[in-house]
Motif scaffolding. Structure first.
Motif, short mmCIF file in Angstrom:
data_model
loop_
_atom_site.label_atom_id
_atom_site.label_comp_id
_atom_site.label_asym_id
_atom_site.label_seq_id
_atom_site.Cartn_x
_atom_site.Cartn_y
_atom_site.Cartn_z
N ARG A 123 98.87 -30.04 -25.10
CA ARG A 123 100.04 -29.50 -24.39
C ARG A 123 99.93 -27.99 -24.27
O ARG A 123 99.27 -27.33 -25.06
N ALA A 144 106.17 -32.86 -30.16
CA ALA A 144 105.42 -34.01 -29.66
C ALA A 144 105.71 -35.22 -30.53
O ALA A 144 106.02 -35.10 -31.71
N HIS A 193 101.35 -31.31 -20.08
CA HIS A 193 100.47 -32.03 -21.01
C HIS A 193 99.26 -32.58 -20.26
O HIS A 193 99.28 -32.74 -19.03
N GLU A 224 98.81 -33.74 -31.58
CA GLU A 224 98.44 -32.96 -30.40
C GLU A 224 97.66 -31.72 -30.79
O GLU A 224 97.64 -31.32 -31.95
#
Length: 149
Positions: free
Chosen positions: A109, A67, A146, A71
């Motif tokens: 995600r 990412a 996501h 995240e």
């Protein structure tokens, strides 16, 4: 829970996701589940005092692109098949999104098996996730998804 999910997948002729053997008795799978527990990201949902589902959050798997922002990654999600249709998986995903918010993270995600008829990808989309990128691990087809807070 994983064993019941594998048995159900096998009964549906869908062995591409997790194979056809139970997790129980498989040393590699035992180490994987034990590792999730030891890292502290595992949460268990209960219904009527019984384990109904499991979600694991933590760092992204090494087989997906990193990412570009902070995240929370859903490493695993499973529902005991006895509780299919009770919203357990959705509740666990909602918990993960809320946990990301508590941590001040704006991105969640998850990746999943994208083979066969794509129903698992469709499921995550129905839970508010958006397709980000397909990938493969060997011959295993996956989809990275996501969800933004």
């Amino acid at each position: 829970m994983f064993d019941s999910a594998v048995a159900w997948l096998v009964s549906q002729g869908r062995t591409g996701q997790w194979g056809s053997s139970p997790f129980t008795g498989n040393d590699k799978r035992t180490r994987q589940v034990t590792g999730w527990l030891e890292l502290g990201g595992m949460r268990i949902a209960e219904l009527d005092g019984r384990s109904a589902g499991c979600v694991v959050v933590g760092a992204a798997h090494d087989y997906v692109a990193a990412a570009t922002e902070p995240e929370l990654y859903v490493q695993a999600l499973v529902t005991d098949r006895r509780y299919a249709g009770h919203g357990v998986g959705r509740a666990l995903l909602d918990w993960a999104v809320a946990e990301a918010g508590r941590r001040g993270v704006g991105l969640v995600r998850v990746d999943c098996y994208a083979g066969d008829d794509g129903r698992l990808v469709d499921y995550y989309e129905s839970c508010g996730f958006t397709r980000a990128a397909p990938f493969t691990v060997g011959e295993w087809p996956g989809m990275l998804l996501h969800r933004r807070l």
